[in-house]
Scaffold this motif. Structure first.
Motif, PDB file in Angstrom:
ATOM      1  N   ASP A  90       0.805  -1.228   0.000  1.00  8.41           N
ATOM      2  CA  ASP A  90       0.000   0.000   0.000  1.00  8.41           C
ATOM      3  C   ASP A  90       0.835   1.273   0.000  1.00  8.41           C
ATOM      4  OD1 ASP A  90      -2.291  -1.549   0.012  1.00  8.41           O
ATOM      5  OD2 ASP A  90      -2.453  -1.540   2.205  1.00  8.41           O
ATOM      6  N   GLU A  91       2.121   1.151   0.309  1.00 11.73           N
ATOM      7  CA  GLU A  91       2.954   2.357   0.402  1.00 11.73           C
ATOM      8  C   GLU A  91       3.244   2.986  -0.957  1.00 11.73           C
ATOM      9  OE1 GLU A  91       7.409   0.974   1.065  1.00 11.73           O
ATOM     10  OE2 GLU A  91       6.004  -0.395   2.030  1.00 11.73           O
ATOM     11  N   TYR A  92       2.999   2.247  -2.056  1.00 10.59           N
ATOM     12  CA  TYR A  92       3.280   2.779  -3.381  1.00 10.59           C
ATOM     13  C   TYR A  92       2.025   3.415  -3.975  1.00 10.59           C
ATOM     14  CZ  TYR A  92       7.219  -0.315  -2.599  1.00 10.59           C
ATOM     15  OH  TYR A  92       8.307  -0.935  -2.047  1.00 10.59           O
ATOM     16  N   ALA A  93       2.217   4.513  -4.667  1.00 13.48           N
ATOM     17  CA  ALA A  93       1.083   5.269  -5.198  1.00 13.48           C
ATOM     18  C   ALA A  93       0.309   4.487  -6.251  1.00 13.48           C
ATOM     19  CB  ALA A  93       1.578   6.592  -5.792  1.00 13.48           C
ATOM     20  N   ASP A  94       1.028   3.693  -7.040  1.00 20.14           N
ATOM     21  CA  ASP A  94       0.380   2.916  -8.099  1.00 20.14           C
ATOM     22  C   ASP A  94       1.318   1.787  -8.516  1.00 20.14           C
ATOM     23  OD1 ASP A  94       2.261   4.045 -10.065  1.00 20.14           O
ATOM     24  OD2 ASP A  94       1.072   5.883  -9.851  1.00 20.14           O
ATOM     25  N   ILE A  95       0.830   0.929  -9.402  1.00 19.11           N
ATOM     26  CA  ILE A  95       1.622  -0.232  -9.817  1.00 19.11           C
ATOM     27  C   ILE A  95       2.866   0.195 -10.586  1.00 19.11           C
ATOM     28  CG2 ILE A  95       1.611  -2.225 -11.384  1.00 19.11           C
ATOM     29  CD1 ILE A  95      -1.110  -2.929 -10.420  1.00 19.11           C
ATOM     30  N   THR A  96       2.734   1.198 -11.440  1.00 17.50           N
ATOM     31  CA  THR A  96       3.878   1.644 -12.233  1.00 17.50           C
ATOM     32  C   THR A  96       5.033   2.071 -11.339  1.00 17.50           C
ATOM     33  OG1 THR A  96       2.429   2.326 -14.038  1.00 17.50           O
ATOM     34  CG2 THR A  96       4.650   3.251 -14.012  1.00 17.50           C
ATOM     35  N   THR A  97       4.719   2.857 -10.307  1.00 15.41           N
ATOM     36  CA  THR A  97       5.749   3.299  -9.361  1.00 15.41           C
ATOM     37  C   THR A  97       6.444   2.106  -8.717  1.00 15.41           C
ATOM     38  OG1 THR A  97       4.525   5.329  -8.877  1.00 15.41           O
ATOM     39  CG2 THR A  97       6.174   4.636  -7.258  1.00 15.41           C
ATOM     40  N   ALA A  98       5.655   1.118  -8.301  1.00 17.32           N
ATOM     41  CA  ALA A  98       6.220  -0.053  -7.643  1.00 17.32           C
ATOM     42  C   ALA A  98       7.066  -0.887  -8.605  1.00 17.32           C
ATOM     43  CB  ALA A  98       5.107  -0.908  -7.043  1.00 17.32           C
ATOM     44  N   MET A  99       6.610  -1.013  -9.838  1.00 15.94           N
ATOM     45  CA  MET A  99       7.333  -1.796 -10.840  1.00 15.94           C
ATOM     46  C   MET A  99       8.700  -1.179 -11.165  1.00 15.94           C
ATOM     47  SD  MET A  99       6.141  -4.621 -12.033  1.00 15.94           S
ATOM     48  CE  MET A  99       4.660  -5.609 -11.851  1.00 15.94           C
ATOM     49  N   LEU A 100       8.828   0.129 -10.985  1.00 19.49           N
ATOM     50  CA  LEU A 100      10.081   0.814 -11.312  1.00 19.49           C
ATOM     51  C   LEU A 100      11.068   0.841 -10.157  1.00 19.49           C
ATOM     52  CD1 LEU A 100       8.676   3.811 -13.411  1.00 19.49           C
ATOM     53  CD2 LEU A 100       9.806   1.743 -14.246  1.00 19.49           C
ATOM     54  N   GLN A 101      10.678   0.279  -9.005  1.00 19.47           N
ATOM     55  CA  GLN A 101      11.596   0.263  -7.858  1.00 19.47           C
ATOM     56  C   GLN A 101      12.855  -0.523  -8.189  1.00 19.47           C
ATOM     57  OE1 GLN A 101      10.953   2.010  -4.815  1.00 19.47           O
ATOM     58  NE2 GLN A 101       9.449   2.829  -6.266  1.00 19.47           N
ATOM     59  N   HIS A 195       2.188  -1.415 -20.569  1.00 20.51           N
ATOM     60  CA  HIS A 195       2.498  -1.034 -19.189  1.00 20.51           C
ATOM     61  C   HIS A 195       2.486  -2.259 -18.270  1.00 20.51           C
ATOM     62  CE1 HIS A 195       2.231   3.153 -20.359  1.00 20.51           C
ATOM     63  NE2 HIS A 195       1.032   2.937 -20.867  1.00 20.51           N
ATOM     64  N   ASP A 196       3.656  -2.585 -17.693  1.00 19.93           N
ATOM     65  CA  ASP A 196       3.769  -3.744 -16.803  1.00 19.93           C
ATOM     66  C   ASP A 196       2.840  -3.618 -15.609  1.00 19.93           C
ATOM     67  OD1 ASP A 196       5.986  -5.310 -17.980  1.00 19.93           O
ATOM     68  OD2 ASP A 196       7.167  -3.499 -17.595  1.00 19.93           O
ATOM     69  N   GLY A 197       2.186  -4.744 -15.253  1.00 19.63           N
ATOM     70  CA  GLY A 197       1.399  -4.692 -14.030  1.00 19.63           C
ATOM     71  C   GLY A 197       0.338  -5.746 -13.861  1.00 19.63           C
ATOM     72  N   SER A 198      -0.051  -6.474 -14.916  1.00 22.18           N
ATOM     73  CA  SER A 198      -1.132  -7.444 -14.797  1.00 22.18           C
ATOM     74  C   SER A 198      -0.611  -8.831 -14.467  1.00 22.18           C
ATOM     75  CB  SER A 198      -1.937  -7.521 -16.104  1.00 22.18           C
ATOM     76  OG  SER A 198      -2.862  -6.471 -16.186  1.00 22.18           O
ATOM     77  N   VAL A 199      -1.442  -9.597 -13.746  1.00 19.97           N
ATOM     78  CA  VAL A 199      -1.148 -11.008 -13.528  1.00 19.97           C
ATOM     79  C   VAL A 199      -2.108 -11.882 -14.326  1.00 19.97           C
ATOM     80  CG1 VAL A 199      -0.142 -10.573 -11.267  1.00 19.97           C
ATOM     81  CG2 VAL A 199      -2.572 -11.154 -11.441  1.00 19.97           C
ATOM     82  N   ALA A 200      -2.879 -11.253 -15.205  1.00 21.23           N
ATOM     83  CA  ALA A 200      -3.742 -11.976 -16.149  1.00 21.23           C
ATOM     84  C   ALA A 200      -3.889 -11.102 -17.378  1.00 21.23           C
ATOM     85  CB  ALA A 200      -5.106 -12.267 -15.528  1.00 21.23           C
ATOM     86  N   GLU A 251      -9.000  -2.825  -8.597  1.00 14.41           N
ATOM     87  CA  GLU A 251      -7.940  -2.797  -9.603  1.00 14.41           C
ATOM     88  C   GLU A 251      -7.535  -1.361  -9.910  1.00 14.41           C
ATOM     89  OE1 GLU A 251      -8.788  -6.771 -12.249  1.00 14.41           O
ATOM     90  OE2 GLU A 251     -10.357  -5.271 -12.158  1.00 14.41           O
ATOM     91  N   PHE A 252      -6.257  -1.189 -10.226  1.00 10.93           N
ATOM     92  CA  PHE A 252      -5.722   0.122 -10.596  1.00 10.93           C
ATOM     93  C   PHE A 252      -6.094   0.440 -12.044  1.00 10.93           C
ATOM     94  CE2 PHE A 252      -2.928  -1.020  -7.099  1.00 10.93           C
ATOM     95  CZ  PHE A 252      -2.699   0.192  -6.456  1.00 10.93           C
ATOM     96  N   ILE A 253      -6.505   1.675 -12.291  1.00 13.74           N
ATOM     97  CA  ILE A 253      -6.749   2.128 -13.655  1.00 13.74           C
ATOM     98  C   ILE A 253      -5.959   3.403 -13.930  1.00 13.74           C
ATOM     99  CG2 ILE A 253      -9.053   1.099 -13.796  1.00 13.74           C
ATOM    100  CD1 ILE A 253     -10.251   3.867 -13.369  1.00 13.74           C
ATOM    101  N   THR A 337      -2.926  15.288 -16.322  1.00 14.46           N
ATOM    102  CA  THR A 337      -3.331  14.885 -17.672  1.00 14.46           C
ATOM    103  C   THR A 337      -3.554  13.385 -17.754  1.00 14.46           C
ATOM    104  OG1 THR A 337      -1.011  14.678 -18.350  1.00 14.46           O
ATOM    105  CG2 THR A 337      -2.110  16.796 -18.769  1.00 14.46           C
ATOM    106  N   LYS A 338      -3.122  12.663 -16.707  1.00 11.28           N
ATOM    107  CA  LYS A 338      -3.404  11.231 -16.622  1.00 11.28           C
ATOM    108  C   LYS A 338      -4.104  10.953 -15.298  1.00 11.28           C
ATOM    109  CE  LYS A 338      -0.482   7.912 -17.803  1.00 11.28           C
ATOM    110  NZ  LYS A 338       0.677   6.965 -17.739  1.00 11.28           N
ATOM    111  N   LEU A 339      -5.247  10.308 -15.380  1.00 15.94           N
ATOM    112  CA  LEU A 339      -6.012   9.969 -14.182  1.00 15.94           C
ATOM    113  C   LEU A 339      -5.570   8.595 -13.695  1.00 15.94           C
ATOM    114  CD1 LEU A 339      -8.489  10.669 -12.339  1.00 15.94           C
ATOM    115  CD2 LEU A 339      -9.859   9.316 -13.932  1.00 15.94           C
ATOM    116  N   VAL A 340      -5.101   8.515 -12.462  1.00 12.55           N
ATOM    117  CA  VAL A 340      -4.737   7.245 -11.846  1.00 12.55           C
ATOM    118  C   VAL A 340      -5.670   7.031 -10.659  1.00 12.55           C
ATOM    119  CG1 VAL A 340      -2.929   5.927 -10.692  1.00 12.55           C
ATOM    120  CG2 VAL A 340      -2.325   7.496 -12.543  1.00 12.55           C
ATOM    121  N   SER A 341      -6.421   5.939 -10.703  1.00 16.01           N
ATOM    122  CA  SER A 341      -7.425   5.707  -9.676  1.00 16.01           C
ATOM    123  C   SER A 341      -7.595   4.206  -9.460  1.00 16.01           C
ATOM    124  CB  SER A 341      -8.754   6.349 -10.098  1.00 16.01           C
ATOM    125  OG  SER A 341      -9.728   6.216  -9.085  1.00 16.01           O
TER     126      SER A 341
END
Length: 410
Positions: A90-101, A195-200, A251-253, A337-341
Motif C-alpha cells: 500500500d505504500e506505493y502510489a500505483d503499480i507503475t511506481t512499484a514496478m520501477l523500484q 504497461h507492466d502490471g497485470s497477472v492476467a 484494480e488500478f486504472i 493529464t493522466k487519471l490514476v485511480s
C-alpha cells in the motif's frame, strides 16, 4: 432488482473440460467470433470484425502488460516455495511506481508451500544472457488472504519489472491446468501490451493483429487505450450464495485525458469496449465524473469507484457527457493529464451502460462476475449465446474464441 440480491446459482451452465482452450490458435485473428444483436446471432471470425461495426466506431483496448508473476524458490531441504505476486504494498502510489523500484520492493503475494517456509530468507541466482544477480525474498507479515513479501536483488540497475521478466514465469490461468511454456510469453500477451502490471491478460485483445488493425482503419474504425492492471481477483470464484456477500476485487486504472476527450468526440457513434477490463474502466469514468460533479473539491485519494456506487449514487440527472466533462474539469483543477485511480465496480444485471455501446469479450466461466457482466448487457439471452457457442464448437476461456455483444437498446 438490486444486484446484491442476485443468486450466483442462476448463472450456472455446463462447461465440458474439452471445450476449454488449452492453447491459442496459430493465427490470432482467425479465432471464431459470435455476434449478438437485436436478439439474433451470427458467426464469423475476428478478421471480419469490421463488417459488424458502424463506420467511425471507436474501439477501446486495455494496454496493460502481463508480468511474469510466478517465482519458484528452492529451500535447502529441497522443497519448492512458489510465490505469486499479486499487487504492490500500500505504500506505493500505483503499480507503475512499484514496478520501477530498484534494489528492493514490498509486494502482496500468494505463497505455495507457505507452511514449509519458516523465517529464513530464500535466495536464487539468476543467469539470463549477460545479466546475473541474486534475488532474495523474506516474509514480512501474514494477512488473511496474502503475505507481504520483501524482495531484494543485488543489481541496482534492474527495476522490479525487469527482475520479474528475468526470474519469473507467465501466470497462466489455473483452469488451463498446465505449466507456462515458452510460446506463452508471446501469446498470453496482446500485441499492443505496454504497461507492466497485470497477472492476467486482457484476453479479448489477444485476437487482434496488425493486419486486422490496418483493415479496421480502412473503415475509419479508430482505436484508443486505457490501462487496467488485471489482478488475480479476476479468477476469484463467487463462493457466496448471493452477490451481497461477495467482495469485488479492486484494480488500478490509468486513463489519459485524450481518451476521455476521444470518447466525448464519439458520443454520437459507437464506443466498443474490447474486453471486460476496458469496459469496467470506461464505465468507471462515468462514476468518477459523477463524484467530481457532486464534490468538485474531492481529493485525489478519495476519487475512486466502490463496489455498489453504480446502484446507490444519485445519477439520474447526470448525462454521460456531463459526467465526463466534470471529470475533465476536475483533472484541470488538479493539474493532471493522466487519471490514476482504483475501481471496484461490479457490472451485473440491473446496470445500464453509461459510456460503452457494445462489448467484445471471450466466453467466461460459470458463476463468475464476468458472466454477470455479460448478463448485464444482454439480459437472459446470455443463456442463448452460451448455448449457441457450446453447440457450434466455440472454444472457451482465456485462449478461446469470443463474441461481440450489443445491448437490446442499441
Amino acid at each position: 432488482m438490486h444486484p446484491k440480491r442476485l443468486l450466483i446459482r442462476d448463472f450456472l451452465y455446463n462447461l465440458p473440460e474439452e471445450r476449454i482452450a488449452r492453447y491459442p490458435l496459430p493465427e490470432r485473428d482467425l479465432s471464431k467470433l459470435l455476434v449478438y444483436k437485436n436478439g439474433s446471432i451470427e458467426q464469423d471470425n475476428y478478421y471480419h470484425l469490421g463488417k459488424f461495426l458502424p463506420t467511425g466506431s471507436l474501439l477501446v483496448f486495455n494496454n496493460t502488460k502481463v508480468v511474469e508473476a510466478r517465482l519458484l524458490f528452492q529451500k535447502q531441504t529441497g522443497s519448492t516455495i512458489e510465490i505469486f505476486c499479486l499487487e504492490p504494498a500500500d505504500e506505493y502510489a500505483d503499480i507503475t511506481t512499484a514496478m520501477l523500484q530498484k534494489g528492493n520492493v514490498y509486494w502482496k503475494c500468494l505463497v505455495g508451500g507457505a507452511k514449509k517456509w519458516k523465517e529464513e530468507t530464500l535466495t536464487k541466482t539468476i543467469h539470463a544472457g549477460n545479466v546475473q544477480f541474486k534475488l532474495q525474498v523474506k516474509k514480512v507479515e501474514k494477512f488473511s488472504d496474502y503475505f507481504l513479501i520483501a524482495f531484494s536483488w543485488n543489481n541496482s540497475a534492474l527495476s522490479f519489472a525487469e527482475v520479474l521478466h528475468l526470474a519469473g514465469a507467465m501466470p497462466l490461468p489455473p483452469y488451463l491446468n498446465r505449466s507456462a511454456e515458452e510460446s506463452d510469453k508471446e501469446r498470453y500477451q496482446t500485441i499492443y501490451a505496454k504497461h507492466d502490471g497485470s497477472v492476467a491478460a486482457p484476453t479479448a485483445g489477444l485476437h487482434f493483429t496488425e493486419r486486422l488493425f490496418e483493415k479496421l482503419a480502412t473503415q475509419n474504425i479508430q482505436k484508443d487505450f486505457v490501462t487496467l492492471h488485471v489482478g488475480a481477483g479476476t479468477f476469484k470464484p463467487v463462493k457466496a450464495e448471493s452477490m451481497q456477500e461477495h467482495e469485488m476485487h479492486t484494480e488500478f486504472i490509468e486513463v489519459n485525458r485524450s481518451l476521455i476527450e476521444n470518447i466525448l468526440a464519439h458520443a454520437d457513434s459507437t464506443v466498443v469496449a474490447v474486453g471486460t477490463t476496458s469496459l469496467r474502466t470506461i464505465e468507471s469514468l462515468y462514476w468518477l465524473g459523477l463524484k467530481a460533479k457532486l464534490d468538485p473539491g474531492i481529493a485525489i485519494e478519495h476519487l475512486q469507484v466502490y463496489q455498489w456506487d453504480a446502484y446507490e449514487l444519485d445519477w439520474q440527472n447526470t448525462t454521460t457527457n456531463e459526467a465526463l466533462n466534470c471529470l475533465l474539469q476536475w483533472m484541470d483543477k488538479h493539474g493532471v493529464t493522466k487519471l490514476v485511480s482504483k475501481t471496484q465496480v461490479i457490472i451485473a444485471p440491473g446496470y445500464g451502460l453509461k459510456v460503452a455501446h457494445a462489448l467484445i469479450t471471450n466466453f467466461h466461466q460459470p458463476q463468475s462476475t464476468l458472466l454477470l457482466l455479460v448478463a448485464a448487457i444482454i439480459g437472459e439471452d446470455w443463456k442463448k449465446v452460451y448455448d449457441y457457442a457450446l453447440q457450434h464448437d466455440f472454444r472457451f476461456l482465456s485462449y478461446g474464441d469470443g463474441c461481440l455483444l450489443f445491448p437490446p437498446a442499441y
